[in-house]
Design an enzyme around this catalytic site. Structure first.
Site, short mmCIF file in Angstrom:
data_model
loop_
_atom_site.label_atom_id
_atom_site.label_comp_id
_atom_site.label_asym_id
_atom_site.label_seq_id
_atom_site.Cartn_x
_atom_site.Cartn_y
_atom_site.Cartn_z
CB SER A 81 -0.94 -0.03 1.21
OG SER A 81 -1.94 0.96 1.08
CG ASN A 82 -0.45 4.66 -1.35
OD1 ASN A 82 -1.06 5.54 -0.75
ND2 ASN A 82 -1.01 3.94 -2.32
#
Ligand code: PMT
Length: 213
Positions: free
Chosen positions: A26-27
């Site tokens: 993810s980020n």
């Protein structure tokens, strides 16, 4: 008399690309920028659909929130709502890749591979543009750490967007997770409009002023 509301479709937050039931790629997107846009659009009287990756924000009052996790789920939701929308703003940080395989069971530490095979995710906003109808305005974001305007202009053109918000994410002082963004708005017709470093709610106001005057 009835007034027809303008329908606005906004994406926000990160996506999660699962590796196994306990791990994902993810980020750091918090969703703040997309949620600020949704709040501002509601306050302007738009009918707002907010497609949101996993975030810990309160849903904006008056917006219809559709929760998703992966880029593929985000794409499905965006496609379902796209036709009815006049204004589409893609503020989400969509993962460009996902693991080629998601394990049904937790992978044992001793079995975990040294490298992960990834496959590209579809470009959601570019696909939406491909199926657009006349009169729709489509706005993207470009999160960049260097050559901000050049890279953003390339994305505007490659994805054939009407507008792109060139977003400087090279500093901790603004961008991902912060309450501030430092944005320059670029248009298809080659305008370059510096919005400056402002709170995400002020940036949201400015963006809507320009893209839906
Ligand atoms: O959520 P916050 O913490 O408030 O942070 C805000 C933000 C940094 C997430 C946001 O303001 C922002 O810049 N969003 C775009 C981040 C991004 O993924 O940019 P990009 O340059 O990788 O992508 C360009 C555009 O294509 C974006 O509109 C993106 O949503 C879209 N895209 C990207 C990849 C993909 N597979 N599909 C897409 O639609």
């Amino acid at each position: 008399t009835m007034t027809t509301q303008i329908r606005c479709l906004i994406s926000a937050g990160p996506t999660r690309e699962w590796i196994d039931p306990v791990r994902f790629i993810s980020n750091p997107s918090s969703g703040k920028m997309g949620y600020a846009l949704a709040e501002e659009a509601v306050s302007r009287g738009f009918e707002v659909y907010l497609v949101s990756g996993p975030v810990s924000l309160q849903p904006p009052t008056g917006a219809e929130v559709i929760k998703v996790e992966s880029a593929q789920e985000m794409q499905e939701a965006m496609f379902r709502l796209f036709d009815q929308a006049s204004l589409v703003i893609m503020a989400a940080a969509v993962s460009d890749h996902r693991p080629s395989h998601c394990s049904r069971q937790k992978i044992k530490k001793s079995d975990f591979p040294n490298s992960l095979e990834l496959v590209p995710n579809n470009d959601v906003v570019a696909s939406l543009v491909g199926g657009r109808r006349p009169g729709q305005t489509i706005v993207g974001f470009a999160a960049e750490t260097e050559n901000l305007l050049e890279h953003a202009r390339q994305k505007l053109e490659a994805k054939d967007l009407d507008w792109i918000a060139a977003n400087d994410v090279s500093s901790d002082e603004h961008g991902f997770q912060s309450d501030f963004n430092d944005v320059t708005l670029l248009s298809k017709s080659e305008e370059t409009i510096p919005l400056g470093r402002k709170s995400k709610s002020e940036i949201a106001k400015k963006i809507l002023d320009y893209v839906w005057p």
